[in-house]
Design an enzyme around this catalytic site. Structure first.
Site, mmCIF file in Angstrom:
data_model
loop_
_atom_site.group_PDB
_atom_site.id
_atom_site.type_symbol
_atom_site.label_atom_id
_atom_site.label_comp_id
_atom_site.label_asym_id
_atom_site.label_seq_id
_atom_site.Cartn_x
_atom_site.Cartn_y
_atom_site.Cartn_z
ATOM 1 N N ASP A 163 0.833 -1.199 0.000
ATOM 2 C CA ASP A 163 0.000 0.000 0.000
ATOM 3 C C ASP A 163 0.872 1.256 0.000
ATOM 4 O O ASP A 163 0.645 2.190 0.757
ATOM 5 C CB ASP A 163 -0.917 -0.015 1.224
ATOM 6 C CG ASP A 163 -1.963 1.088 1.202
ATOM 7 O OD1 ASP A 163 -2.394 1.466 0.088
ATOM 8 O OD2 ASP A 163 -2.337 1.571 2.275
ATOM 9 N N PHE A 164 1.881 1.290 -0.869
ATOM 10 C CA PHE A 164 2.782 2.436 -0.913
ATOM 11 C C PHE A 164 2.089 3.616 -1.571
ATOM 12 O O PHE A 164 1.554 3.512 -2.667
ATOM 13 C CB PHE A 164 4.060 2.084 -1.684
ATOM 14 C CG PHE A 164 5.045 3.196 -1.720
ATOM 15 C CD1 PHE A 164 5.728 3.565 -0.586
ATOM 16 C CD2 PHE A 164 5.275 3.891 -2.887
ATOM 17 C CE1 PHE A 164 6.637 4.612 -0.606
ATOM 18 C CE2 PHE A 164 6.180 4.936 -2.931
ATOM 19 C CZ PHE A 164 6.858 5.293 -1.780
#
Length: 75
Positions: free
Chosen positions: A42-43
């Site tokens: 979930d960058f």
């Protein structure tokens, strides 16, 4: 106020240098995680923090997953 191209260009150069520091810090953090077999799933900008003025931290590995060297999910 008089427009001074050299001043504007200097400010732009400083801004770009700051962006480069953030990008480099993120790259190093994610590369380290990958070397350790962890993929940040979930960058996003909200997971990037600047600490101490120049130190970049990538946070929230909550939905990260461990992978093996061949890209398969680890058990």
């Amino acid at each position: 106020m008089t427009f001074r191209p050299t001043t504007a260009l200097a400010r732009l150069a400083l801004a770009l240098a700051g962006c480069a520091l953030v990008i480099e810090g993120c790259s190093r953090a994610l590369a380290y995680a990958h070397e350790e077999g962890v993929v940040h799933a979930d960058f996003k900008p909200g997971n990037v923090f600047v600490a101490g003025g120049r130190k970049i931290k990538v946070l929230d590995f909550g939905i990260a997953r461990a992978v093996t060297r061949h890209g398969e999910d680890a058990a």
